[in-house]
Design a protein around this motif. Structure first.
Motif, PDB file in Angstrom:
ATOM      1  N   SER A  62       0.866  -1.166   0.000  1.00 22.78           N
ATOM      2  CA  SER A  62       0.000   0.000   0.000  1.00 22.78           C
ATOM      3  C   SER A  62       0.910   1.226   0.000  1.00 22.78           C
ATOM      4  O   SER A  62       1.784   1.354   0.853  1.00 22.78           O
ATOM      5  N   VAL A  63       0.705   2.116  -0.973  1.00 26.45           N
ATOM      6  CA  VAL A  63       1.539   3.313  -1.082  1.00 26.45           C
ATOM      7  C   VAL A  63       0.662   4.539  -1.317  1.00 26.45           C
ATOM      8  O   VAL A  63      -0.400   4.442  -1.919  1.00 26.45           O
ATOM      9  N   LYS A  64       1.140   5.683  -0.836  1.00 28.81           N
ATOM     10  CA  LYS A  64       0.391   6.917  -1.072  1.00 28.81           C
ATOM     11  C   LYS A  64       0.324   7.225  -2.565  1.00 28.81           C
ATOM     12  O   LYS A  64      -0.705   7.595  -3.081  1.00 28.81           O
ATOM     13  N   LYS A  65       1.457   7.067  -3.230  1.00 30.14           N
ATOM     14  CA  LYS A  65       1.545   7.350  -4.659  1.00 30.14           C
ATOM     15  C   LYS A  65       2.479   6.320  -5.291  1.00 30.14           C
ATOM     16  O   LYS A  65       3.568   6.072  -4.790  1.00 30.14           O
ATOM     17  N   LYS A  66       2.044   5.707  -6.390  1.00 29.11           N
ATOM     18  CA  LYS A  66       2.889   4.729  -7.081  1.00 29.11           C
ATOM     19  C   LYS A  66       4.152   5.406  -7.605  1.00 29.11           C
ATOM     20  O   LYS A  66       4.132   6.559  -8.005  1.00 29.11           O
ATOM     21  N   THR A  67       5.234   4.625  -7.596  1.00 32.24           N
ATOM     22  CA  THR A  67       6.495   5.121  -8.131  1.00 32.24           C
ATOM     23  C   THR A  67       7.236   3.988  -8.823  1.00 32.24           C
ATOM     24  O   THR A  67       7.198   2.842  -8.367  1.00 32.24           O
ATOM     25  N   ASP A  68       7.898   4.300  -9.925  1.00 27.52           N
ATOM     26  CA  ASP A  68       8.662   3.290 -10.664  1.00 27.52           C
ATOM     27  C   ASP A  68       9.907   2.853  -9.912  1.00 27.52           C
ATOM     28  O   ASP A  68      10.433   1.774 -10.162  1.00 27.52           O
ATOM     29  N   SER A  69      10.378   3.671  -8.974  1.00 27.04           N
ATOM     30  CA  SER A  69      11.605   3.328  -8.254  1.00 27.04           C
ATOM     31  C   SER A  69      11.365   2.307  -7.142  1.00 27.04           C
ATOM     32  O   SER A  69      12.318   1.759  -6.599  1.00 27.04           O
ATOM     33  N   PHE A  70      10.115   2.044  -6.794  1.00 23.24           N
ATOM     34  CA  PHE A  70       9.792   1.062  -5.757  1.00 23.24           C
ATOM     35  C   PHE A  70       9.719  -0.310  -6.426  1.00 23.24           C
ATOM     36  O   PHE A  70       8.947  -0.498  -7.364  1.00 23.24           O
ATOM     37  N   PRO A  71      10.490  -1.293  -5.956  1.00 23.00           N
ATOM     38  CA  PRO A  71      10.639  -2.553  -6.692  1.00 23.00           C
ATOM     39  C   PRO A  71       9.522  -3.589  -6.513  1.00 23.00           C
ATOM     40  O   PRO A  71       9.639  -4.699  -7.019  1.00 23.00           O
ATOM     41  N   TYR A  72       8.450  -3.245  -5.822  1.00 25.25           N
ATOM     42  CA  TYR A  72       7.397  -4.216  -5.531  1.00 25.25           C
ATOM     43  C   TYR A  72       6.075  -3.798  -6.162  1.00 25.25           C
ATOM     44  O   TYR A  72       5.853  -2.613  -6.423  1.00 25.25           O
ATOM     45  N   PRO A  73       5.160  -4.754  -6.337  1.00 23.27           N
ATOM     46  CA  PRO A  73       3.814  -4.395  -6.805  1.00 23.27           C
ATOM     47  C   PRO A  73       3.161  -3.442  -5.796  1.00 23.27           C
ATOM     48  O   PRO A  73       3.308  -3.617  -4.580  1.00 23.27           O
ATOM     49  N   GLN A  74       2.448  -2.450  -6.314  1.00 23.53           N
ATOM     50  CA  GLN A  74       1.895  -1.402  -5.466  1.00 23.53           C
ATOM     51  C   GLN A  74       0.405  -1.202  -5.718  1.00 23.53           C
ATOM     52  O   GLN A  74      -0.060  -1.361  -6.835  1.00 23.53           O
ATOM     53  N   ILE A  75      -0.290  -0.820  -4.658  1.00 23.59           N
ATOM     54  CA  ILE A  75      -1.663  -0.345  -4.771  1.00 23.59           C
ATOM     55  C   ILE A  75      -1.676   1.059  -4.185  1.00 23.59           C
ATOM     56  O   ILE A  75      -1.348   1.266  -3.013  1.00 23.59           O
ATOM     57  N   GLU A  76      -2.037   2.006  -5.030  1.00 26.47           N
ATOM     58  CA  GLU A  76      -2.039   3.405  -4.622  1.00 26.47           C
ATOM     59  C   GLU A  76      -3.280   3.724  -3.788  1.00 26.47           C
ATOM     60  O   GLU A  76      -4.386   3.282  -4.103  1.00 26.47           O
ATOM     61  N   ASP A  77      -3.082   4.509  -2.728  1.00 27.64           N
ATOM     62  CA  ASP A  77      -4.184   4.935  -1.878  1.00 27.64           C
ATOM     63  C   ASP A  77      -5.216   5.703  -2.697  1.00 27.64           C
ATOM     64  O   ASP A  77      -4.862   6.563  -3.502  1.00 27.64           O
ATOM     65  N   GLN A  78      -6.476   5.374  -2.470  1.00 29.83           N
ATOM     66  CA  GLN A  78      -7.573   5.984  -3.223  1.00 29.83           C
ATOM     67  C   GLN A  78      -8.249   7.136  -2.484  1.00 29.83           C
ATOM     68  O   GLN A  78      -9.036   7.869  -3.070  1.00 29.83           O
ATOM     69  N   LEU A  79      -7.957   7.286  -1.220  1.00 25.81           N
ATOM     70  CA  LEU A  79      -8.609   8.306  -0.402  1.00 25.81           C
ATOM     71  C   LEU A  79      -7.572   9.257   0.183  1.00 25.81           C
ATOM     72  O   LEU A  79      -6.384   8.963   0.195  1.00 25.81           O
ATOM     73  N   GLY A  80      -8.038  10.355   0.721  1.00 29.84           N
ATOM     74  CA  GLY A  80      -7.146  11.314   1.357  1.00 29.84           C
ATOM     75  C   GLY A  80      -6.960  11.072   2.841  1.00 29.84           C
ATOM     76  O   GLY A  80      -6.468  11.938   3.541  1.00 29.84           O
ATOM     77  N   LEU A  81      -7.339   9.898   3.314  1.00 29.50           N
ATOM     78  CA  LEU A  81      -7.243   9.590   4.742  1.00 29.50           C
ATOM     79  C   LEU A  81      -5.795   9.378   5.181  1.00 29.50           C
ATOM     80  O   LEU A  81      -5.022   8.750   4.474  1.00 29.50           O
ATOM     81  N   GLU A  82      -5.464   9.860   6.356  1.00 29.11           N
ATOM     82  CA  GLU A  82      -4.187   9.531   6.987  1.00 29.11           C
ATOM     83  C   GLU A  82      -4.466   8.406   7.968  1.00 29.11           C
ATOM     84  O   GLU A  82      -4.501   8.600   9.178  1.00 29.11           O
ATOM     85  N   SER A  83      -4.706   7.227   7.420  1.00 34.06           N
ATOM     86  CA  SER A  83      -5.117   6.089   8.234  1.00 34.06           C
ATOM     87  C   SER A  83      -4.798   4.802   7.475  1.00 34.06           C
ATOM     88  O   SER A  83      -4.874   4.784   6.242  1.00 34.06           O
ATOM     89  N   PRO A  84      -4.488   3.735   8.190  1.00 31.78           N
ATOM     90  CA  PRO A  84      -4.305   2.445   7.525  1.00 31.78           C
ATOM     91  C   PRO A  84      -5.551   1.992   6.758  1.00 31.78           C
ATOM     92  O   PRO A  84      -5.455   1.213   5.817  1.00 31.78           O
ATOM     93  N   LEU A  85      -6.722   2.498   7.142  1.00 35.30           N
ATOM     94  CA  LEU A  85      -7.942   2.147   6.423  1.00 35.30           C
ATOM     95  C   LEU A  85      -7.879   2.566   4.959  1.00 35.30           C
ATOM     96  O   LEU A  85      -8.518   1.959   4.110  1.00 35.30           O
ATOM     97  N   ASN A  86      -7.090   3.590   4.659  1.00 34.19           N
ATOM     98  CA  ASN A  86      -6.920   4.023   3.279  1.00 34.19           C
ATOM     99  C   ASN A  86      -6.342   2.890   2.437  1.00 34.19           C
ATOM    100  O   ASN A  86      -6.847   2.569   1.360  1.00 34.19           O
ATOM    101  N   GLY A  87      -5.314   2.254   2.936  1.00 31.77           N
ATOM    102  CA  GLY A  87      -4.691   1.143   2.217  1.00 31.77           C
ATOM    103  C   GLY A  87      -5.605  -0.069   2.133  1.00 31.77           C
ATOM    104  O   GLY A  87      -5.699  -0.720   1.085  1.00 31.77           O
TER     105      GLY A  87
END
Length: 164
Positions: A62-87
């Protein structure tokens, strides 16, 4: 770890179990990203990814914003929450028909035995399965399995202002 909330065994039918590593938080108190701290002779992100790959069909961070430099599969946060529920919400939205094993990046004592125990005591007929905290009174959602049925409930909870 504390007792499991749900104690019925899973059925023998094989279902997809995706893994989600919650990689949020600013790590201000730790001084460096939590994912890079070495607990098991390797960075925590490598350890958890390898661990979840032994138990899950697919594993994502779970990532705030996807990036090509991160070597793992990512799911970008869909909400503006500052909470694990976002992920968790974002993962369920990404693949709403499958189960999600969710773990936080900053749990260095988490091991395969604890995760297998959680999986073995989970049930597709429930909304979620998790351990309780050390007092045995509150759920620990950062080591949990979220079933597809949880998505609609989580969506309603967030729309009504819930964040934690």
């Amino acid at each position: 770890m504390a007792n499991v909330h749900i104690v019925e065994k899973t059925s023998m039918t094989k279902s997809i179990l995706n893994g989600l590593i919650l990689n949020g938080g600013s790590s201000k108190r730790m001084g460096s990203p939590k994912a890079h701290i070495r607990y098991h002779h390797q960075p925590q992100d490598q350890y958890l990814f390898a661990l979840l790959r032994t138990l899950c069909d697919a594993v994502y961070f779970s990532v705030k914003k996807k990036t090509d430099s991160f070597p793992y599969p990512q799911i970008e946060d869909q909400l503006g929450l500052e909470s694990p529920l976002n992920g968790i919400y974002s993962a369920l939205k990404f693949d709403p028909k499958e189960r999600w094993l969710v773990v936080a990046i900053d749990m260095p004592l988490l091991d395969k035995e604890a995760l297998e125990d959680l999986i073995n005591h989970s049930s597709r007929t429930k909304v979620a399965t998790c351990y309780s905290d050390s007092s045995g009174k509150r759920p620990e959602p950062l080591v949990s399995i979220w079933e597809p049925a949880s998505f609609a409930l989580l969506e309603t909870f967030i729309k009504n202002g819930g964040v934690s």
